[in-house]
Design an enzyme around this catalytic site. Sequence first.
Site, mmCIF file in Angstrom:
data_model
loop_
_atom_site.group_PDB
_atom_site.id
_atom_site.type_symbol
_atom_site.label_atom_id
_atom_site.label_comp_id
_atom_site.label_asym_id
_atom_site.label_seq_id
_atom_site.Cartn_x
_atom_site.Cartn_y
_atom_site.Cartn_z
ATOM 1 N N ARG A 132 0.832 -1.208 0.000
ATOM 2 C CA ARG A 132 0.000 0.000 0.000
ATOM 3 C C ARG A 132 0.870 1.262 0.000
ATOM 4 O O ARG A 132 0.534 2.262 -0.647
ATOM 5 C CB ARG A 132 -0.944 -0.029 1.209
ATOM 6 C CG ARG A 132 -1.942 1.107 1.206
ATOM 7 C CD ARG A 132 -3.120 0.845 2.154
ATOM 8 N NE ARG A 132 -3.827 2.079 2.431
ATOM 9 C CZ ARG A 132 -3.752 2.748 3.570
ATOM 10 N NH1 ARG A 132 -3.010 2.290 4.574
ATOM 11 N NH2 ARG A 132 -4.421 3.863 3.732
ATOM 12 N N HIS A 136 0.452 4.010 -2.874
ATOM 13 C CA HIS A 136 0.035 5.387 -2.579
ATOM 14 C C HIS A 136 1.116 6.406 -2.937
ATOM 15 O O HIS A 136 0.817 7.532 -3.326
ATOM 16 C CB HIS A 136 -0.364 5.529 -1.111
ATOM 17 C CG HIS A 136 -1.770 5.089 -0.858
ATOM 18 N ND1 HIS A 136 -2.571 5.616 0.123
ATOM 19 C CD2 HIS A 136 -2.538 4.163 -1.482
ATOM 20 C CE1 HIS A 136 -3.768 5.024 0.104
ATOM 21 N NE2 HIS A 136 -3.757 4.134 -0.861
ATOM 22 N N HIS A 259 -6.152 -6.228 -3.562
ATOM 23 C CA HIS A 259 -7.001 -6.290 -2.367
ATOM 24 C C HIS A 259 -7.221 -7.723 -1.872
ATOM 25 O O HIS A 259 -7.939 -7.933 -0.907
ATOM 26 C CB HIS A 259 -8.338 -5.563 -2.597
ATOM 27 C CG HIS A 259 -8.218 -4.078 -2.402
ATOM 28 N ND1 HIS A 259 -9.251 -3.205 -2.641
ATOM 29 C CD2 HIS A 259 -7.173 -3.313 -1.963
ATOM 30 C CE1 HIS A 259 -8.844 -1.972 -2.381
ATOM 31 N NE2 HIS A 259 -7.589 -2.000 -1.978
ATOM 32 N N TRP A 275 -10.546 -8.460 2.798
ATOM 33 C CA TRP A 275 -11.335 -8.814 1.612
ATOM 34 C C TRP A 275 -11.368 -10.340 1.393
ATOM 35 O O TRP A 275 -12.277 -10.859 0.775
ATOM 36 C CB TRP A 275 -10.724 -8.188 0.362
ATOM 37 C CG TRP A 275 -10.826 -6.698 0.281
ATOM 38 C CD1 TRP A 275 -11.810 -5.992 -0.360
ATOM 39 C CD2 TRP A 275 -9.933 -5.722 0.812
ATOM 40 N NE1 TRP A 275 -11.561 -4.637 -0.253
ATOM 41 C CE2 TRP A 275 -10.418 -4.441 0.460
ATOM 42 C CE3 TRP A 275 -8.741 -5.774 1.558
ATOM 43 C CZ2 TRP A 275 -9.774 -3.248 0.805
ATOM 44 C CZ3 TRP A 275 -8.105 -4.591 1.912
ATOM 45 C CH2 TRP A 275 -8.621 -3.354 1.539
HETATM 46 C C1 HEM Z 1 -10.250 1.597 -6.521
HETATM 47 C C2 HEM Z 1 -9.117 1.907 -5.994
HETATM 48 C C3 HEM Z 1 -8.775 1.659 -4.542
HETATM 49 C C4 HEM Z 1 -9.434 2.053 -3.425
HETATM 50 C C5 HEM Z 1 -10.693 2.882 -3.350
HETATM 51 C C6 HEM Z 1 -8.693 1.525 -2.303
HETATM 52 C C7 HEM Z 1 -9.044 1.707 -0.969
HETATM 53 C C8 HEM Z 1 -8.425 1.094 0.103
HETATM 54 C C9 HEM Z 1 -8.813 1.240 1.468
HETATM 55 C C10 HEM Z 1 -9.954 2.098 1.986
HETATM 56 C C11 HEM Z 1 -7.975 0.482 2.228
HETATM 57 C C12 HEM Z 1 -7.986 0.307 3.734
HETATM 58 C C13 HEM Z 1 -6.901 1.124 4.403
HETATM 59 C C14 HEM Z 1 -6.872 0.890 5.895
HETATM 60 O O1 HEM Z 1 -7.895 1.081 6.554
HETATM 61 O O2 HEM Z 1 -5.805 0.514 6.424
HETATM 62 C C15 HEM Z 1 -7.075 -0.158 1.325
HETATM 63 C C16 HEM Z 1 -6.107 -1.037 1.706
HETATM 64 C C17 HEM Z 1 -5.228 -1.641 0.853
HETATM 65 N N1 HEM Z 1 -5.084 -1.362 -0.484
HETATM 66 FE FE1 HEM Z 1 -6.379 -0.312 -1.630
HETATM 67 N N2 HEM Z 1 -7.620 0.829 -2.760
HETATM 68 C C18 HEM Z 1 -7.621 0.900 -4.118
HETATM 69 C C19 HEM Z 1 -6.679 0.375 -4.970
HETATM 70 C C20 HEM Z 1 -5.563 -0.328 -4.563
HETATM 71 C C21 HEM Z 1 -4.472 -0.707 -5.412
HETATM 72 C C22 HEM Z 1 -4.363 -0.338 -6.896
HETATM 73 C C23 HEM Z 1 -3.579 -1.397 -4.645
HETATM 74 C C24 HEM Z 1 -2.266 -2.006 -5.022
HETATM 75 C C25 HEM Z 1 -1.886 -2.297 -6.249
HETATM 76 C C26 HEM Z 1 -4.123 -1.452 -3.315
HETATM 77 C C27 HEM Z 1 -3.557 -2.108 -2.246
HETATM 78 C C28 HEM Z 1 -4.055 -2.119 -0.961
HETATM 79 C C29 HEM Z 1 -3.527 -2.948 0.107
HETATM 80 C C30 HEM Z 1 -2.407 -3.971 -0.011
HETATM 81 C C31 HEM Z 1 -4.267 -2.639 1.243
HETATM 82 C C32 HEM Z 1 -4.123 -3.274 2.634
HETATM 83 C C33 HEM Z 1 -3.231 -2.453 3.512
HETATM 84 C C34 HEM Z 1 -3.075 -3.024 4.900
HETATM 85 O O3 HEM Z 1 -3.422 -4.179 5.140
HETATM 86 O O4 HEM Z 1 -2.573 -2.307 5.776
HETATM 87 N N3 HEM Z 1 -5.314 -0.776 -3.297
HETATM 88 N N4 HEM Z 1 -7.360 0.234 0.042
#
Ligand code: HEM
Length: 385
Positions: A132, A136, A259, A275
């Site tokens: 992430r 970001h 995700h 997820w």
């Molecule tokens: C439609 C686009 C996306 C949205 C709206 C989105 C939104 C989010 C949100 C709300 C979280 C939770 C953050 C938290 O509460 O810690 C999250 C986590 C995460 N996202 Fe996304 N995301 C998107 C695209 C992506 C992409 C493109 C990647 C990587 C290629 C990604 C990788 C991750 C990962 C690995 C986590 C987990 C982080 C953790 O476990 O601490 N996301 N995302």
Amino acid sequence: MFLKTFGRRIINSPALTRYNTLFTAPMVKFQRRFKSHDAGANEDHNPHELPSHGYYGTAEDDYMKLVLTLMLLPMGYYVFHQLQRFRDEADIRKLPQHLKVVDYYKAAADEIAGILEDEEHDDGSLGPLFVRLAWHASGTYDKGTNKGGSNGATMRFEPESSDPANAGLDLARERLEEVHKKFPGMSKADLWTLAACVAITEMGGPVIKWHPGRKEFDGTYVPPNGRLPDGSKGADHIRDVFYRMGFKDQEIVALAGAHALGRCHPERSGYKNPWTRAPTTFSNEYFKQLLETKWTKKNWDGPTQFEDPTGELMMLPADLAFIEDPEFKKYVVRYSKDEELFFKDFAKAFQKLLELGVDIHKSAPPVTYGDGTPPGPNRPTWSYW
Ligand code: HEM
């Protein structure tokens, strides 16, 4: 026949007349002077006039010259570039320095791999958080201005560091700061992106081709907040954000497959739960869950999110957009059935994401970590070019 008529039209064109004046006329002049001198012939011809006969004079010859020039130009261009590429690559290979640099990245990646496992953190791995962080850092890119993106590791500075979308990523930056202390020779932006590639491979995902070359900016340019996607929105918003970076629908869906990893944290995004049931394993499980599970609105006082029948798994409104939008859904179906295709497409799209706005020396061979198989004693962990 057509070619001949067309050829004549070109020959009579002002461009070729200029070509004649520039190149042919002086040659003819020289040839006449040389001939007359040699054979002692009389100059009975106005030397400024182009002859209508002789080697340099006929329209057919001019036509052939033009065709040859037009054929040789692209060939010359191609050969020039190939030679330049070979020279660049040869230079890189010759340099013992480069080998040392690659060894340096190898050692840094091994160090990253060594700190991923952390029983105290979430589901036992820092991997999802590192993914992430790199996403970001890169996802601020704007192709219109060629600004933003992973270059510079600008998330260390305000306002990006306190963008609500980046909540929780300070922990990832802190952990990687420790690695950077041991490997100060590489830029932090290179370190953050390498960490995500190592994490994906270590969690059973594909090998990502990674190029070094990101610089360390001083904080004079920091992208504005609000460029990252909002989980409460739908397909139009997702397209706005990812098209701005230069991605197409298929790449967007492939990237969203990340995700499969990690979870939401109420204290960071307001959302809750993972997820998938294996949030530290990189797989196509996210697409399967999207299609095979019945998602209903969660009844709680938090932001709108969806849950599976057990209430343990979740989807954001933005996640469900991938099955509500027919164009996106096409790829969700494809990736849910073919994990190999997903891995291949993800690796490509993720490499592109990490290189947005970075002036990578493309002919330098990428450094890759691992071979995609789960960690084990006999696994070859490194390859490059
Ligand atoms: C439609 C686009 C996306 C949205 C709206 C989105 C939104 C989010 C949100 C709300 C979280 C939770 C953050 C938290 O509460 O810690 C999250 C986590 C995460 N996202 Fe996304 N995301 C998107 C695209 C992506 C992409 C493109 C990647 C990587 C290629 C990604 C990788 C991750 C990962 C690995 C986590 C987990 C982080 C953790 O476990 O601490 N996301 N995302």
